[in-house]
Scaffold this active site. Structure first.
Site, PDB file in Angstrom:
ATOM      1  N   LYS A 237       0.831  -1.202   0.000  1.00  0.00           N
ATOM      2  CA  LYS A 237       0.000   0.000   0.000  1.00  0.00           C
ATOM      3  C   LYS A 237       0.871   1.260   0.000  1.00  0.00           C
ATOM      4  O   LYS A 237       1.905   1.299   0.667  1.00  0.00           O
ATOM      5  CB  LYS A 237      -0.904   0.001   1.230  1.00  0.00           C
ATOM      6  CG  LYS A 237      -1.782  -1.233   1.359  1.00  0.00           C
ATOM      7  CD  LYS A 237      -2.363  -1.347   2.759  1.00  0.00           C
ATOM      8  CE  LYS A 237      -3.105  -2.650   2.957  1.00  0.00           C
ATOM      9  NZ  LYS A 237      -3.553  -2.858   4.343  1.00  0.00           N
ATOM     10  N   ARG A 291      -3.258  -6.787  14.476  1.00  0.00           N
ATOM     11  CA  ARG A 291      -2.338  -5.770  14.987  1.00  0.00           C
ATOM     12  C   ARG A 291      -2.823  -4.396  14.551  1.00  0.00           C
ATOM     13  O   ARG A 291      -3.810  -4.256  13.835  1.00  0.00           O
ATOM     14  CB  ARG A 291      -0.931  -6.000  14.427  1.00  0.00           C
ATOM     15  CG  ARG A 291      -0.926  -6.043  12.898  1.00  0.00           C
ATOM     16  CD  ARG A 291       0.461  -6.039  12.310  1.00  0.00           C
ATOM     17  NE  ARG A 291       0.469  -6.376  10.898  1.00  0.00           N
ATOM     18  CZ  ARG A 291       0.171  -5.558   9.916  1.00  0.00           C
ATOM     19  NH1 ARG A 291      -0.219  -4.314  10.175  1.00  0.00           N
ATOM     20  NH2 ARG A 291       0.220  -5.956   8.653  1.00  0.00           N
ATOM     21  N   ARG A 337       2.459   7.206   2.154  1.00  0.00           N
ATOM     22  CA  ARG A 337       3.661   6.654   2.781  1.00  0.00           C
ATOM     23  C   ARG A 337       4.897   7.227   2.090  1.00  0.00           C
ATOM     24  O   ARG A 337       5.090   7.030   0.884  1.00  0.00           O
ATOM     25  CB  ARG A 337       3.661   5.131   2.688  1.00  0.00           C
ATOM     26  CG  ARG A 337       2.455   4.482   3.332  1.00  0.00           C
ATOM     27  CD  ARG A 337       2.635   2.988   3.443  1.00  0.00           C
ATOM     28  NE  ARG A 337       1.418   2.321   3.880  1.00  0.00           N
ATOM     29  CZ  ARG A 337       1.342   1.046   4.241  1.00  0.00           C
ATOM     30  NH1 ARG A 337       2.433   0.301   4.201  1.00  0.00           N
ATOM     31  NH2 ARG A 337       0.200   0.513   4.626  1.00  0.00           N
TER      32      ARG A 337
END
Length: 448
Positions: A237, A291, A337
């Site tokens: 991603k 998580r 990101r």
């Protein structure tokens, strides 16, 4: 409530947990390799412990070293962040054996969702919609061909212990099955030490939609809507947003309730993400990540909830601080990101950062462990920051992202920031009209 928490991670996610601890009045302990002695998470934690040399296998992934750091520091609990030991059931069990609390789900739930076949069987039993595919692992080519004929081509072959796109191959027809099947098994064996694979129907133009869930471990769970993570390169991603551009309130409520009800039934504790492929109004389960996700900040923005704080609360035995009916989605958030990589090949680009300036202003959050003069080590993931923006609606969030990117300064190394400058000029991105194949096709056109 815990008095001291050890963070078994590094970089921006370690800083993220340290900040939550500080707001809660909890002492934090950073662990680090010799390569990370000057890292920001080491500087900002209340205490730090060196746990080994640079290779992660000898430091961040070494369970005995992390447990020793807990004993040396007196930490009562461990937050794993994401990656490294965050989904290692053996680590959770080892902590439990030493009387240390793992801030996350049980070892049982990590094992349950860690194997892709078991996870899919569990999801189906819990009422979560799944992609048509094989019933468990596919032992040989003959069986693979039978499955392909039954569900129809194209199909995708996946490693049962896989992740990150490894051990994953597409067969467009029966003639392509043999090479795809053998290659997927070989990659799975090399990457995970397990060559078992399974087969699913390959959707043509799906979006990647994930549902954030949170449980208290006592039979109560909620969902915090969805994130659209469809812009990916090699199954990694790069751009995530909440809410998803094509998801209606009715869809959100229905799939969210399905996921929350499912994790409540198994007494799941803490944060988790149920991931789907979405096409033509239908959701198809891929996997569940047990998580905190890299992209959790976009959910925090639109729901006004601190997920790390909530993880710490429920792990200490406190109830969740909110109920489903109290959760209200507001506005739009986007995360990109920023990696230390050189375009167009996305080659890792570690090195010394001469100057770093984080963008700011209304609705801008920069999660990064960079600082001027810091040398990025070559041993770890290339993610160096997450630029997250919030707006009252998607157009405002996009405009804010454009402005924030213009303020970001990282001198001395190459980064992927220019990629997002280019993407924001694309009409498909502006209108939210993309799928999981869009970015790779776009990159092929740009750099062919």
């Amino acid at each position: 409530m815990f008095e001291k928490i050890l963070i078994a991670n590094r970089g921006e996610i370690a800083l993220r947990v340290i900040r939550a601890c500080r707001e809660m009045g909890i002492k934090s302990v950073a662990v680090h390799s010799t390569a990370d002695a000057d890292a920001m998470h080491v500087r900002l934690a209340d205490e730090s412990v060196c746990i080994g040399p640079a290779p992660s296998s000898e430091s961040y992934l070494k369970i005995s070293a992390v447990i020793s750091a807990c004993e040396i520091s007196g930490a009562q609990a461990v937050h794993p962040g994401y990656g490294f030991l965050s989904e290692n059931a053996g680590f959770v069990q080892a902590l439990e054996d030493h009387g240390i609390t793992f801030i996350g789900p049980s070892a049982e739930h990590i094992r349950l969702m860690g194997d892709k076949i078991t996870a899919k069987e569990t999801a189906r039993a819990l009422g979560i919609p799944c992609v048509p595919g094989s019933d468990g692992g596919v032992p040989d080519l003959e069986t693979a061909l039978e499955v392909g004929a039954e569900i129809g081509y194209p199909v995708i072959i996946k490693a049962t212990a896989g992740g990150g796109g490894r051990g994953m191959k597409v067969a467009v027809d029966a003639d392509a099955m043999e090479i795809a099947f053998r290659t997927a098994r070989a990659e799975a064996k090399a990457a995970f030490g397990n060559d078992e694979v399974y087969i699913e129907k390959y959707l043509q133009k799906p979006r990647h939609i994930e549902i954030q869930v949170f449980g208290d471990g006592k039979g109560r769970a909620v969902h915090l809507g969805e994130r659209d993570c469809s812009l990916q390169r090699r199954h990694q991603k790069v751009f995530e947003e909440a809410p998803g551009p094509v998801i209606t309130p009715k869809m959100r409520a229905e799939i969210g309730k399905t996921c929350a009800d499912a994790v409540a039934k198994i007494n799941y504790i803490g944060a988790g993400t149920v991931e789907f492929l979405y096409e033509d109004g239908q959701f198809y389960f891929i996997e569940m990540n047990t998580r905190l996700q890299v992209e959790h900040p976009v959910t925090e923005f639109v729901y006004g909830i601190d997920l790390v704080r909530e993880q710490i609360r429920v792990a200490s035995g406190l109830p969740m601080s909110f109920r489903q009916e109290e959760l209200e989605l507001n506005g739009h958030a986007i995360e990109v990101r920023i990696n230390a990589e050189k375009l167009p090949n996305f080659t890792p680009c570690p090195g010394r950062v001469k100057t770093f300036h984080a963008p700011g202003g209304l609705g801008v959050r920069m999660d990064s462990a960079l600082y001027g003069g810091y040398s990025i080590p070559p041993y770890y993931d290339s993610l160096i920051g997450k630029l997250v923006v919030y707006g009252r609606d998607r157009p405002e969030a996009l405009a804010r992202l454009n402005r924030a990117l213009s303020e970001l300064v990282v001198d001395g190394i190459e980064t992927t920031a220019p990629l997002f400058d280019a993407l924001l000029n694309e009409p498909d991105i502006q209108h939210g009209e993309y799928n999981i194949h869009w970015l790779e096709k776009w990159l092929a056109r740009q750099f062919s």
